[in-house]
Design a protein around this motif. Structure first.
Motif, PDB file in Angstrom:
ATOM      1  N   GLY A  15     -13.114 -31.376   9.787  1.00 56.84           N
ATOM      2  CA  GLY A  15     -12.144 -31.120   8.739  1.00 56.84           C
ATOM      3  C   GLY A  15     -10.807 -30.634   9.240  1.00 56.84           C
ATOM      4  O   GLY A  15     -10.104 -29.884   8.540  1.00 56.84           O
ATOM      5  N   ASP A  16     -10.394 -31.067  10.435  1.00 56.95           N
ATOM      6  CA  ASP A  16      -9.122 -30.651  11.037  1.00 56.95           C
ATOM      7  C   ASP A  16      -8.242 -31.890  11.255  1.00 56.95           C
ATOM      8  O   ASP A  16      -8.119 -32.390  12.377  1.00 56.95           O
ATOM      9  N   PRO A  17      -7.588 -32.417  10.201  1.00 57.32           N
ATOM     10  CA  PRO A  17      -6.786 -33.638  10.356  1.00 57.32           C
ATOM     11  C   PRO A  17      -5.557 -33.443  11.245  1.00 57.32           C
ATOM     12  O   PRO A  17      -5.160 -34.368  11.952  1.00 57.32           O
ATOM     13  N   LEU A  18      -4.959 -32.254  11.219  1.00 52.57           N
ATOM     14  CA  LEU A  18      -3.782 -32.009  12.062  1.00 52.57           C
ATOM     15  C   LEU A  18      -4.165 -32.034  13.537  1.00 52.57           C
ATOM     16  O   LEU A  18      -3.416 -32.549  14.380  1.00 52.57           O
ATOM     17  N   ALA A  41      -5.533 -39.534   5.030  1.00 52.50           N
ATOM     18  CA  ALA A  41      -6.295 -39.431   3.780  1.00 52.50           C
ATOM     19  C   ALA A  41      -6.719 -37.989   3.526  1.00 52.50           C
ATOM     20  O   ALA A  41      -6.641 -37.491   2.403  1.00 52.50           O
ATOM     21  N   GLN A  42      -7.175 -37.308   4.574  1.00 52.58           N
ATOM     22  CA  GLN A  42      -7.566 -35.908   4.419  1.00 52.58           C
ATOM     23  C   GLN A  42      -6.379 -35.031   4.051  1.00 52.58           C
ATOM     24  O   GLN A  42      -6.535 -34.010   3.380  1.00 52.58           O
ATOM     25  N   ALA A 143     -22.322 -32.440   6.223  1.00 52.35           N
ATOM     26  CA  ALA A 143     -21.372 -32.945   5.227  1.00 52.35           C
ATOM     27  C   ALA A 143     -22.027 -33.976   4.318  1.00 52.35           C
ATOM     28  O   ALA A 143     -21.787 -34.005   3.098  1.00 52.35           O
ATOM     29  N   MET A 144     -22.866 -34.844   4.892  1.00 51.83           N
ATOM     30  CA  MET A 144     -23.549 -35.856   4.095  1.00 51.83           C
ATOM     31  C   MET A 144     -24.600 -35.223   3.183  1.00 51.83           C
ATOM     32  O   MET A 144     -24.768 -35.636   2.026  1.00 51.83           O
ATOM     33  N   ARG A 145     -25.291 -34.207   3.685  1.00 45.22           N
ATOM     34  CA  ARG A 145     -26.283 -33.536   2.848  1.00 45.22           C
ATOM     35  C   ARG A 145     -25.608 -32.823   1.682  1.00 45.22           C
ATOM     36  O   ARG A 145     -26.147 -32.776   0.571  1.00 45.22           O
ATOM     37  N   TYR A 177     -21.472 -24.364   3.820  1.00 44.11           N
ATOM     38  CA  TYR A 177     -21.086 -23.249   4.687  1.00 44.11           C
ATOM     39  C   TYR A 177     -21.552 -23.477   6.119  1.00 44.11           C
ATOM     40  O   TYR A 177     -20.876 -23.109   7.080  1.00 44.11           O
ATOM     41  N   HIS A 178     -22.717 -24.110   6.264  1.00 45.60           N
ATOM     42  CA  HIS A 178     -23.215 -24.432   7.594  1.00 45.60           C
ATOM     43  C   HIS A 178     -22.318 -25.458   8.281  1.00 45.60           C
ATOM     44  O   HIS A 178     -22.092 -25.397   9.490  1.00 45.60           O
ATOM     45  N   ALA A 179     -21.762 -26.391   7.484  1.00 48.09           N
ATOM     46  CA  ALA A 179     -20.863 -27.397   8.044  1.00 48.09           C
ATOM     47  C   ALA A 179     -19.553 -26.786   8.503  1.00 48.09           C
ATOM     48  O   ALA A 179     -18.910 -27.288   9.432  1.00 48.09           O
ATOM     49  N   GLY A 180     -19.118 -25.711   7.840  1.00 47.63           N
ATOM     50  CA  GLY A 180     -17.890 -25.027   8.255  1.00 47.63           C
ATOM     51  C   GLY A 180     -16.617 -25.784   7.921  1.00 47.63           C
ATOM     52  O   GLY A 180     -15.589 -25.591   8.575  1.00 47.63           O
ATOM     53  N   ILE A 181     -16.640 -26.634   6.889  1.00 46.65           N
ATOM     54  CA  ILE A 181     -15.458 -27.400   6.483  1.00 46.65           C
ATOM     55  C   ILE A 181     -14.914 -26.776   5.195  1.00 46.65           C
ATOM     56  O   ILE A 181     -15.552 -26.865   4.135  1.00 46.65           O
ATOM     57  N   PRO A 182     -13.750 -26.128   5.254  1.00 43.55           N
ATOM     58  CA  PRO A 182     -13.225 -25.415   4.075  1.00 43.55           C
ATOM     59  C   PRO A 182     -13.096 -26.305   2.834  1.00 43.55           C
ATOM     60  O   PRO A 182     -13.397 -25.861   1.723  1.00 43.55           O
ATOM     61  N   ALA A 183     -12.628 -27.546   3.008  1.00 42.96           N
ATOM     62  CA  ALA A 183     -12.453 -28.427   1.851  1.00 42.96           C
ATOM     63  C   ALA A 183     -13.781 -28.716   1.170  1.00 42.96           C
ATOM     64  O   ALA A 183     -13.859 -28.829  -0.062  1.00 42.96           O
ATOM     65  N   LEU A 184     -14.844 -28.821   1.959  1.00 37.16           N
ATOM     66  CA  LEU A 184     -16.171 -29.090   1.406  1.00 37.16           C
ATOM     67  C   LEU A 184     -16.673 -27.874   0.636  1.00 37.16           C
ATOM     68  O   LEU A 184     -17.250 -28.011  -0.451  1.00 37.16           O
ATOM     69  N   VAL A 185     -16.455 -26.690   1.192  1.00 34.03           N
ATOM     70  CA  VAL A 185     -16.850 -25.456   0.507  1.00 34.03           C
ATOM     71  C   VAL A 185     -16.113 -25.328  -0.826  1.00 34.03           C
ATOM     72  O   VAL A 185     -16.690 -24.960  -1.851  1.00 34.03           O
TER      73      VAL A 185
END
Length: 406
Positions: A15-18, A41-42, A143-145, A177-185
């Motif tokens: 989740g780090d597009p930059l 896109a992100q 992320a898929m789960r 939270y396990h994935a650690g992707i802020p946008a997903l959270v």
């Protein structure tokens, strides 16, 4: 694949597009173009993202079928997020088959989840369930789960199965939270918020109060006779009478339901159901005709009896009579319900999701824009509509898809 491409791919996965763009922004080879497209896109620049992905598809050689298929899946995701619901499902299905044939199970599953989310958006719940049932999220990345559980929660909420929805969202939160992707959270938090905000208004015996989705589910399972102004049906238990194509009959049923156990004067029924400021003999004759039609339509559930002053609703069951209404009633509430997710919608996508004509949707959008409740950007086929989310209530009861038993 060289080290920069590998690092950029890992950055996108996290989740780090930059961080990904820092590694491939100046490169024009096919893998870099694809990664740049996903990064854009992100970041929300969907137009540039689509252009980069299409360049990547053209740049990949004929033997790189998997890479081209991944680009098609990415394009489909951009179309879904930008609410372009008319994208070619056949192209996505072909890409998914290519990925499965070459052993790329993760991206093939991602294509399946995109298909399920698309079906959910347009209200095809049974098809979305079948798609989801064919997927085992256990071996997939976090992320898929999370995506799996979000789709499951969306289906459960549309079906008013709040316990199943809460369980799915709890699993989604844990995995996100396990994935650690802020946008997903943030996406999981937004979905969870729906269950904790008012979903409808309960009107009965001169009083009204807001209901959460769980309370709506409990009400529908009760013995009460419910005049449902969200779906334009009258129901009790598993018996449902639809008046969605008979607006005058539903208007009469709602007036009788709101007044229960009292009767409604004839002049009031005429004024509000027929939308007239005066009543003459022709209106009274019409009222008798319409009440007769309503009595026939509601015969499995209730009787409509004449009194000296007007008419009253008498349910066959022992329960009370209540009206279930939208938390905030707007003329174009269904359009606002879809726009309230904060995503940009095209008028054609809104028409597809609502099952109506594009011209009808365009008239509604123009009216909402004139009232300052919707705004557009872009021109022609690229024109999109959106509005800030309406605070304080959920739109679940306004979205496509029937109640259980409807």
């Amino acid at each position: 694949m060289d080290a920069l491409i590998t690092a950029a791919s890992r950055a996108l996965t996290a989740g780090d597009p930059l961080g990904a763009l820092n590694r491939v922004a100046l490169r024009d080879d096919a893998p870099a173009l694809a990664l740049r497209g996903i990064a854009m896109a992100q970041l929300g620049d969907f137009e540039r993202a689509e252009a980069l992905l299409r360049r990547a598809v053209r740049t990949f050689g004929p033997k790189e079928a998997v890479a081209r298929a991944r680009c098609v899946v990415a394009e489909a995701e951009i179309a879904l997020v930008s609410r372009d619901l008319a994208w070619a499902a056949k192209a996505l299905d072909t890409a998914r088959a290519t990925l499965e044939a070459h052993g790329d199970r993760v991206n093939a599953a991602h294509a399946r989840y995109l298909e399920a989310r698309h079906l959910l958006l347009i209200g095809r719940l049974e098809a979305a369930e079948r798609t989801l049932a064919g997927l085992d999220p256990t071996p997939l990345p976090p992320a898929m789960r999370t995506a799996h559980e979000l789709v499951a929660a969306g289906i459960a909420m549309r079906r008013l199965q709040t316990k199943a929805a809460r369980a799915a969202l709890a699993r989604a939160e844990s995995v996100a939270y396990h994935a650690g992707i802020p946008a997903l959270v943030a996406e999981v938090d937004s979905a969870s918020h729906v269950l904790n905000t008012p979903a409808a208004r309960l009107i009965g015996q001169g009083e009204e109060r807001l209901l959460l989705l769980e309370e709506v589910e409990t009400l529908l399972a009760s013995k009460a006779l419910i005049v449902d102004a969200c779906r334009h049906v009258v129901r009790s238990g598993h018996t449902v009478v639809s008046l969605s194509r008979r607006p005058v009959l539903f208007a009469l049923a709602r007036l009788l339901g709101e007044a229960w156990p009292e009767c409604v004067p004839r002049d009031r029924l005429i004024a509000q159901a027929f939308r007239t400021a005066f009543a003459d003999d022709s209106h009274r004759v019409r009222l008798r005709v319409e009440v007769g039609r309503l009595r026939t339509a509601l015969s499995p559930l209730a009787d409509v009896r004449a009194t000296k002053q007007g008419f009253e609703l008498v349910p066959h069951s022992t329960g009370e009579v209540v009206v279930l209404a939208r938390p905030i009633e707007e003329k174009h509430a269904a359009v606002l319900a879809l726009l309230a997710d904060g995503e940009p919608w095209s008028s054609s996508a809104l028409a597809l999701a609502l099952g109506t004509s594009q011209r009808t949707v365009q008239r509604a959008l123009d009216a909402l824009a004139a009232e300052g409740k919707a705004q557009s950007f872009g021109h022609g086929r690229a024109r999109r509509w959106m509005t800030p989310p309406m605070p304080g209530f959920t739109t679940t009861l306004l979205l496509p898809g029937p109640y259980p038993g409807s």
